[in-house]
Design a protein around this motif. Structure first.
Motif, PDB file in Angstrom:
ATOM      1  N   GLU A  78       0.836  -1.411  -0.132  1.00 46.29           N
ATOM      2  CA  GLU A  78       0.036   0.042  -0.062  1.00 46.29           C
ATOM      3  C   GLU A  78       0.954   1.595  -0.217  1.00 46.29           C
ATOM      4  O   GLU A  78       2.280   1.250   0.383  1.00 46.29           O
ATOM      5  CB  GLU A  78      -1.275   0.403   1.416  1.00 46.29           C
ATOM      6  CG  GLU A  78      -2.146   1.544   1.301  1.00 46.29           C
ATOM      7  CD  GLU A  78      -2.933   1.451   2.005  1.00 46.29           C
ATOM      8  OE1 GLU A  78      -2.004   1.962   3.390  1.00 46.29           O
ATOM      9  OE2 GLU A  78      -3.231   0.011   2.692  1.00 46.29           O
ATOM     10  N   VAL A 131      -6.847   4.873  -6.375  1.00 47.25           N
ATOM     11  CA  VAL A 131      -7.572   4.325  -5.732  1.00 47.25           C
ATOM     12  C   VAL A 131      -7.064   2.610  -5.447  1.00 47.25           C
ATOM     13  O   VAL A 131      -6.557   2.675  -6.523  1.00 47.25           O
ATOM     14  CB  VAL A 131      -9.268   3.647  -6.294  1.00 47.25           C
ATOM     15  CG1 VAL A 131     -10.229   2.587  -5.725  1.00 47.25           C
ATOM     16  CG2 VAL A 131      -9.591   5.464  -6.492  1.00 47.25           C
ATOM     17  N   GLU A 136      -8.475  -3.630  -2.443  1.00 47.84           N
ATOM     18  CA  GLU A 136      -8.044  -4.610  -0.846  1.00 47.84           C
ATOM     19  C   GLU A 136      -8.794  -5.949  -1.017  1.00 47.84           C
ATOM     20  O   GLU A 136      -9.884  -5.554  -1.287  1.00 47.84           O
ATOM     21  CB  GLU A 136      -8.275  -4.133  -0.521  1.00 47.84           C
ATOM     22  CG  GLU A 136      -7.717  -2.683  -0.079  1.00 47.84           C
ATOM     23  CD  GLU A 136      -7.912  -2.165   1.603  1.00 47.84           C
ATOM     24  OE1 GLU A 136      -8.295  -2.630   1.936  1.00 47.84           O
ATOM     25  OE2 GLU A 136      -6.477  -1.790   2.284  1.00 47.84           O
ATOM     26  N   ASN A 146     -15.727   5.687  -1.689  1.00 50.34           N
ATOM     27  CA  ASN A 146     -16.139   4.816  -0.916  1.00 50.34           C
ATOM     28  C   ASN A 146     -16.041   3.496  -0.671  1.00 50.34           C
ATOM     29  O   ASN A 146     -15.583   3.198  -2.289  1.00 50.34           O
ATOM     30  CB  ASN A 146     -17.583   4.794  -0.172  1.00 50.34           C
ATOM     31  CG  ASN A 146     -18.728   4.329  -0.928  1.00 50.34           C
ATOM     32  OD1 ASN A 146     -18.229   3.532  -2.256  1.00 50.34           O
ATOM     33  ND2 ASN A 146     -19.771   4.536  -0.771  1.00 50.34           N
ATOM     34  N   ALA A 147     -15.885   3.009  -0.196  1.00 53.75           N
ATOM     35  CA  ALA A 147     -14.852   1.374  -0.280  1.00 53.75           C
ATOM     36  C   ALA A 147     -16.349   0.238  -1.335  1.00 53.75           C
ATOM     37  O   ALA A 147     -15.778  -0.727  -1.199  1.00 53.75           O
ATOM     38  CB  ALA A 147     -15.595   0.166   1.139  1.00 53.75           C
ATOM     39  N   ALA A 148     -17.484   1.151  -1.830  1.00 52.81           N
ATOM     40  CA  ALA A 148     -18.407   0.023  -2.776  1.00 52.81           C
ATOM     41  C   ALA A 148     -17.955   0.890  -3.971  1.00 52.81           C
ATOM     42  O   ALA A 148     -19.148   0.222  -4.754  1.00 52.81           O
ATOM     43  CB  ALA A 148     -19.782   0.421  -1.559  1.00 52.81           C
ATOM     44  N   PRO A 155     -17.846  -3.322  -5.702  1.00 51.15           N
ATOM     45  CA  PRO A 155     -16.026  -3.675  -4.927  1.00 51.15           C
ATOM     46  C   PRO A 155     -17.697  -4.295  -3.631  1.00 51.15           C
ATOM     47  O   PRO A 155     -18.612  -3.561  -3.651  1.00 51.15           O
ATOM     48  CB  PRO A 155     -15.662  -2.277  -4.960  1.00 51.15           C
ATOM     49  CG  PRO A 155     -15.870  -1.903  -6.369  1.00 51.15           C
ATOM     50  CD  PRO A 155     -17.775  -2.230  -6.626  1.00 51.15           C
ATOM     51  N   GLY A 156     -16.525  -5.174  -2.946  1.00 50.95           N
ATOM     52  CA  GLY A 156     -17.229  -6.025  -1.866  1.00 50.95           C
ATOM     53  C   GLY A 156     -18.465  -6.801  -2.198  1.00 50.95           C
ATOM     54  O   GLY A 156     -18.612  -6.931  -0.793  1.00 50.95           O
ATOM     55  N   ARG A 188     -12.769  -4.525  -1.654  1.00 50.61           N
ATOM     56  CA  ARG A 188     -13.310  -3.137  -1.515  1.00 50.61           C
ATOM     57  C   ARG A 188     -11.888  -2.199  -2.095  1.00 50.61           C
ATOM     58  O   ARG A 188     -11.092  -2.197  -2.293  1.00 50.61           O
ATOM     59  CB  ARG A 188     -13.647  -3.372  -0.024  1.00 50.61           C
ATOM     60  CG  ARG A 188     -14.445  -4.197   0.390  1.00 50.61           C
ATOM     61  CD  ARG A 188     -14.803  -3.837   2.223  1.00 50.61           C
ATOM     62  NE  ARG A 188     -15.299  -3.091   2.555  1.00 50.61           N
ATOM     63  CZ  ARG A 188     -16.356  -2.222   2.388  1.00 50.61           C
ATOM     64  NH1 ARG A 188     -17.249  -3.758   2.111  1.00 50.61           N
ATOM     65  NH2 ARG A 188     -16.283  -1.423   2.868  1.00 50.61           N
ATOM     66  N   LEU A 189     -12.883  -1.003  -2.016  1.00 54.57           N
ATOM     67  CA  LEU A 189     -11.606  -0.202  -2.579  1.00 54.57           C
ATOM     68  C   LEU A 189     -11.322   1.049  -1.661  1.00 54.57           C
ATOM     69  O   LEU A 189     -11.455   1.191  -0.137  1.00 54.57           O
ATOM     70  CB  LEU A 189     -12.399   0.557  -4.264  1.00 54.57           C
ATOM     71  CG  LEU A 189     -13.190   0.431  -4.776  1.00 54.57           C
ATOM     72  CD1 LEU A 189     -13.687   1.377  -6.230  1.00 54.57           C
ATOM     73  CD2 LEU A 189     -12.247  -0.936  -5.769  1.00 54.57           C
ATOM     74  N   LYS A 190     -10.375   1.525  -1.761  1.00 57.76           N
ATOM     75  CA  LYS A 190      -9.435   2.260  -0.198  1.00 57.76           C
ATOM     76  C   LYS A 190      -8.996   3.557  -1.209  1.00 57.76           C
ATOM     77  O   LYS A 190      -8.592   3.043  -1.973  1.00 57.76           O
ATOM     78  CB  LYS A 190      -8.332   1.809   0.379  1.00 57.76           C
ATOM     79  CG  LYS A 190      -8.056   2.325   1.376  1.00 57.76           C
ATOM     80  CD  LYS A 190      -7.089   1.904   2.522  1.00 57.76           C
ATOM     81  CE  LYS A 190      -6.931   2.008   3.637  1.00 57.76           C
ATOM     82  NZ  LYS A 190      -5.764   1.623   4.464  1.00 57.76           N
ATOM     83  N   GLN A 191      -9.853   4.652  -0.922  1.00 56.56           N
ATOM     84  CA  GLN A 191      -9.091   6.604  -1.768  1.00 56.56           C
ATOM     85  C   GLN A 191      -8.587   6.636  -1.127  1.00 56.56           C
ATOM     86  O   GLN A 191      -7.726   6.383   0.394  1.00 56.56           O
ATOM     87  CB  GLN A 191     -10.245   7.009  -1.827  1.00 56.56           C
ATOM     88  CG  GLN A 191     -10.124   8.112  -2.129  1.00 56.56           C
ATOM     89  CD  GLN A 191     -11.254   9.144  -1.827  1.00 56.56           C
ATOM     90  OE1 GLN A 191     -12.238   9.167  -1.188  1.00 56.56           O
ATOM     91  NE2 GLN A 191     -11.447  10.403  -2.946  1.00 56.56           N
TER      92      GLN A 191
END
Length: 272
Positions: free
Chosen positions: A87, A96, A99, A157-159, A211-212, A218-221
């Motif tokens: 990371e 982005v 994960e 967001n994660a979605a 995502p998710g 999932r996504l992480k910004q």
């Protein structure tokens, strides 16, 4: 059979040269966002059968082993390693990281299939406000997401929901959702450069989702996925390749010396 030794060693030198090329490419991309390293797989070639196992000998017993002489080695293929990269925190709202499983889908020329897939999430905006990869080609994200020109802040967001804040509005405005794509056999994808992959019959058909959900990550910004190349491992592989190259070079020299000795014996026998 010094000639067989020459040929076998020659195949090894060719295969090891390919392995060195792949290792060099891995090391060259140690800082490439979302890059996935490759490894070289080898397989042996055909064998000369001089004696078959199980054949009955003069005593009526079955021969317990055979006698085979191999004809060398070849590269059977390169295999991608899709393990997660480290990371890297950037703080950029359009960076982005995935994960878990999945690829971002981007648009490419029809000659390349119209769609390509990447793990690199370093996005930016083009002149029309569309989300594109921050590369020299600026490939558009698919489905297309347009960021309004008066955007103050961007939230992902994660979605995968992309929302923006705009002047005079108290609530966030949702402008799109980033989707992910998976494959049954990602190692079967075709590498086309630009950190992109395209579908092949070996990879299977693309599976699209959010995502998710299901198997998707999932996504992480604000962070990126770094290259998964391990420099120490690659340097060790390079040293091993160099040593194997040297050993096979010595095999060629030994076979050459043997052939030279045989040629000298023939000249002596012929009275030259």
């Amino acid at each position: 059979m010094a000639i067989v030794a020459l040929q076998s060693s020659a195949t090894a030198l060719s295969a090891l040269n390919t392995q060195l090329d792949v290792t060099a490419n891995n090391l060259a991309n140690v800082n490439t966002t979302g890059f996935k390293s490759s490894r070289v797989n080898f397989q042996d070639l055909l064998y000369i059968e001089k004696a078959q196992p199980g054949v009955e000998n003069a005593n009526g017993d079955k021969r317990p082993t055979g006698l085979y002489v191999g004809l060398g080695v070849k590269v059977s293929g390169t295999q991608l390693d899709f393990s997660q990269g480290a990371e890297i925190s950037t703080g950029s709202p359009l960076d982005v990281r995935i994960e878990g499983l999945g690829f971002f889908k981007v648009k490419v020329d029809d000659a390349l299939g119209g769609a390509a897939y990447t793990r690199a999430g370093n996005f930016t905006r083009n002149k029309d406000g569309e989300l594109v990869l921050a590369t020299d080609q600026g490939r558009r994200l698919d489905p297309n997401i347009v960021i309004p020109a008066d955007t103050i802040d961007i939230s992902i967001n994660a979605a995968g929901v992309v929302s923006v804040s705009q002047p005079g509005k108290t609530e966030l405005n949702q402008v799109g959702t980033i989707q992910l794509t998976a494959f049954v056999n990602p190692s079967g994808l075709k590498q086309i450069g630009e950190n992109l992959f395209t579908e092949t019959p070996a990879s299977g058909a693309p599976i699209t989702g959010k995502p998710g959900e299901d198997q998707f990550g999932r996504l992480k910004q604000g962070v990126l996925e770094g290259s998964n190349v391990d420099p120490t491992k690659e340097l060790v592989e390079m040293i091993k390749t160099q040593r194997a190259f040297e050993m096979n070079s010595n095999s060629i020299k030994a076979a050459d010396d043997t052939l030279r000795a045989v040629a000298q014996l023939r000249r002596v026998a012929a009275g030259e």
